[in-house]
Design an enzyme around this catalytic site. Sequence first.
Site, PDB file in Angstrom:
ATOM      1  N   GLU A 133      -3.097  -0.249   8.499  1.00  0.00           N
ATOM      2  CA  GLU A 133      -2.077  -0.037   9.115  1.00  0.00           C
ATOM      3  C   GLU A 133      -2.068  -0.544  10.150  1.00  0.00           C
ATOM      4  O   GLU A 133      -3.076  -0.585  11.177  1.00  0.00           O
ATOM      5  CB  GLU A 133      -2.023   1.699   9.295  1.00  0.00           C
ATOM      6  CG  GLU A 133      -1.504   2.256   8.084  1.00  0.00           C
ATOM      7  CD  GLU A 133      -1.139   3.803   8.282  1.00  0.00           C
ATOM      8  OE1 GLU A 133      -0.774   4.395   9.449  1.00  0.00           O
ATOM      9  OE2 GLU A 133      -1.340   4.543   7.308  1.00  0.00           O
ATOM     10  N   HIS A 154      -2.746  11.052   1.459  1.00  0.00           N
ATOM     11  CA  HIS A 154      -2.177  10.572   2.734  1.00  0.00           C
ATOM     12  C   HIS A 154      -1.430  12.061   3.139  1.00  0.00           C
ATOM     13  O   HIS A 154      -0.361  12.095   3.394  1.00  0.00           O
ATOM     14  CB  HIS A 154      -0.997   9.340   2.511  1.00  0.00           C
ATOM     15  CG  HIS A 154      -0.842   8.771   3.661  1.00  0.00           C
ATOM     16  ND1 HIS A 154      -0.870   7.382   3.836  1.00  0.00           N
ATOM     17  CD2 HIS A 154      -0.339   9.234   5.006  1.00  0.00           C
ATOM     18  CE1 HIS A 154      -0.534   7.175   5.378  1.00  0.00           C
ATOM     19  NE2 HIS A 154      -0.109   8.332   5.758  1.00  0.00           N
ATOM     20  N   GLU A 163      -6.965   8.153   6.688  1.00  0.00           N
ATOM     21  CA  GLU A 163      -7.333   8.717   8.135  1.00  0.00           C
ATOM     22  C   GLU A 163      -7.528  10.212   7.981  1.00  0.00           C
ATOM     23  O   GLU A 163      -7.059  11.153   8.541  1.00  0.00           O
ATOM     24  CB  GLU A 163      -5.847   8.647   8.969  1.00  0.00           C
ATOM     25  CG  GLU A 163      -5.233   7.578   9.190  1.00  0.00           C
ATOM     26  CD  GLU A 163      -4.369   7.238  10.249  1.00  0.00           C
ATOM     27  OE1 GLU A 163      -3.943   8.315  10.874  1.00  0.00           O
ATOM     28  OE2 GLU A 163      -3.964   5.943  10.682  1.00  0.00           O
ATOM     29  N   ASN A 203      -7.007   1.474  10.316  1.00  0.00           N
ATOM     30  CA  ASN A 203      -5.766   1.549  10.769  1.00  0.00           C
ATOM     31  C   ASN A 203      -5.615   1.709  12.477  1.00  0.00           C
ATOM     32  O   ASN A 203      -6.489   2.432  12.986  1.00  0.00           O
ATOM     33  CB  ASN A 203      -5.008   2.959  10.528  1.00  0.00           C
ATOM     34  CG  ASN A 203      -5.024   2.945   8.986  1.00  0.00           C
ATOM     35  OD1 ASN A 203      -5.346   2.231   8.099  1.00  0.00           O
ATOM     36  ND2 ASN A 203      -4.534   4.291   8.475  1.00  0.00           N
ATOM     37  N   ARG A 209       0.740  -1.157  -0.165  1.00  0.00           N
ATOM     38  CA  ARG A 209       0.007  -0.136  -0.055  1.00  0.00           C
ATOM     39  C   ARG A 209       0.907   1.344   0.054  1.00  0.00           C
ATOM     40  O   ARG A 209       1.635   1.417   0.920  1.00  0.00           O
ATOM     41  CB  ARG A 209      -0.991   0.102   1.255  1.00  0.00           C
ATOM     42  CG  ARG A 209      -1.614   1.290   1.619  1.00  0.00           C
ATOM     43  CD  ARG A 209      -2.747   1.260   2.576  1.00  0.00           C
ATOM     44  NE  ARG A 209      -3.162   2.438   3.041  1.00  0.00           N
ATOM     45  CZ  ARG A 209      -2.983   3.177   4.037  1.00  0.00           C
ATOM     46  NH1 ARG A 209      -2.359   2.921   4.919  1.00  0.00           N
ATOM     47  NH2 ARG A 209      -3.542   4.475   3.925  1.00  0.00           N
ATOM     48  N   TYR A 249      -3.677   1.493  16.172  1.00  0.00           N
ATOM     49  CA  TYR A 249      -2.256   1.536  16.869  1.00  0.00           C
ATOM     50  C   TYR A 249      -2.441   1.064  18.491  1.00  0.00           C
ATOM     51  O   TYR A 249      -1.685   0.545  19.033  1.00  0.00           O
ATOM     52  CB  TYR A 249      -1.518   3.078  16.693  1.00  0.00           C
ATOM     53  CG  TYR A 249      -0.848   2.953  15.234  1.00  0.00           C
ATOM     54  CD1 TYR A 249       0.327   2.452  14.861  1.00  0.00           C
ATOM     55  CD2 TYR A 249      -1.775   3.431  14.246  1.00  0.00           C
ATOM     56  CE1 TYR A 249       0.657   2.242  13.685  1.00  0.00           C
ATOM     57  CE2 TYR A 249      -1.283   3.588  13.130  1.00  0.00           C
ATOM     58  CZ  TYR A 249      -0.082   2.784  12.756  1.00  0.00           C
ATOM     59  OH  TYR A 249       0.437   2.947  11.453  1.00  0.00           O
TER      60      TYR A 249
HETATM   61  C1  FCB Z   1      -0.516   6.972  11.172  1.00  0.00           C
HETATM   62  C2  FCB Z   1      -0.319   7.503   9.612  1.00  0.00           C
HETATM   63  C3  FCB Z   1       1.050   7.196   9.318  1.00  0.00           C
HETATM   64  C4  FCB Z   1       2.055   6.939  10.370  1.00  0.00           C
HETATM   65  C5  FCB Z   1       1.393   6.062  11.428  1.00  0.00           C
HETATM   66  C6  FCB Z   1       2.583   5.886  12.478  1.00  0.00           C
HETATM   67  O1  FCB Z   1      -1.454   7.751  11.654  1.00  0.00           O
HETATM   68  O2  FCB Z   1      -1.212   7.066   8.711  1.00  0.00           O
HETATM   69  O3  FCB Z   1       1.480   7.698   8.251  1.00  0.00           O
HETATM   70  O4  FCB Z   1       2.424   8.102  10.567  1.00  0.00           O
HETATM   71  O5  FCB Z   1       0.466   6.653  11.865  1.00  0.00           O
END
Ligand code: FCB
Length: 472
Positions: free
Chosen positions: A372, A121, A166, A295, A77, A297
């Site tokens: 992501e 992006h 995002e 995405n 991607r 985290y």
């Molecule tokens: C996301 C972004 C990517 C990168 C990761 C750590 O929010 O899409 O570009 O910064 O975090």
Amino acid sequence: MSSVSFPPAFLWGAATSAYQIEGAVREDGRTPSIWDTFSHTPGRTAGGEHGDIAVDHYHRYREDVAMMAELGLTAYRFSVSWSRVQPTGRGPAVQRGLDFYRRLVDELLSVGIKPAVTLYHWDLPQELEDAGGWPERDTAYRFAEYAQIVGEALGDRVEQWITLNEPWCSAFLGYGSGVHAPGRTEPGGSLRAAHHLNLAHGLATSALRSVMPARNSVALSLNSAVVRPLSQDPADLAAARKIDDLANGVFHGPILHGVYPESLYAATELVTDWSYVLDGDLAAINQPLDALGLNYYTPALVSAAETEVSGPRADGHGASEHSPWPSADDVTFHQTPGERTEMGWTIDPTGLHDLIMRYSREAPGLPLYITENGAAYDDKPDPDGRVHDPERIAYLHGHLSAVRRAIADGADVRGYYLWSLMDNFEWAYGYEKRFGAVYVDYSTLARTPKSSAYWYGKAARTGTLPAVETEL
Ligand code: FCB
């Protein structure tokens, strides 16, 4: 399929974005984006770092594709730089800019790696920001035109399309807290930006479909928050609902269901009147999608403000005296307990499982991709030149196991894209935070796969997760 293996067609990918890796910012007709301007403005990024050279992927893409193939990845991607294709954000395309992406895609296809294109992006052409940026309606029309250009150029060879990455970050970090480009701090403007990003997504989806073969898939990538209340106290539950509206409902409401949540209108009435939502907009935004990208985290833990704790901002979105959350001064963000990555983000794979299950319910029947997921660590080469990153292997193992559990629980997850293929320009953090499965030596730009890259490649080749302590 055994209890630990993934579906045979599952995509094992890695993700990157144009400004974070390409460099070559003044080549072949490219003009500045808001990230060029922002990163060259003193005080905006760690150490004043910028993406002028980044990891020079524009010139080294062949080497990078070969490396992915050697590792065993099956999908990649990447994003297209808008100002490389349409330097002023409007008008005819620059063929040299498009040619770069044609060559990249052909290279990927020649080694059997499936490309997924993200159109946006975060790198808005500076000229469009000068004309008002995302708070202005016209930006959405410009985006649809750009989408059509890229769809015409690559639609014959790229099946997977993602309109926006995002949009929460574009709207609320770009125009709310100002920690991202263009660095504006306007609570009302951030909500206007969110609406015009939604509109841009809807118009671009229609534009892509008008020029591309019907087999192609159109999606967008949301960083939908997994919002958890600190307690079951009604005030904390209300705080969690408010953040859920501001992080999630503001996008998936109109995109998936054709409405903004009533509670969002009510919560934000002091900062905006929503008069920029014109007749027909919600229908234009609510285009059927072929897939949804998520995405993830770390989760968010929130309470009503009475439980205010001192200390740094705990919402994980950088230092700013301005909140990215309009009308949410009555909400406090708390550090989720547990181990953290180098970003300070708590490691919690259960959040990924929860997120997938939530969107399985929110959008029944819609295929999901994790577009992501990954972790930053302070990786350093050993004296023998190898880079060992057992923490990243553990992170990937935990999160991929959560994906596998969600599939077992009935979710239709079709693929996973590790963030990121290689170390790169991490926005306001500059080059300090290393998210790559591949290590980049910034003095030579040499690439060295970390042990996590080999671990992940083995997972891709076997369709099962190797043990974390596998000898690689
Ligand atoms: C996301 C972004 C990517 C990168 C990761 C750590 O929010 O899409 O570009 O910064 O975090």
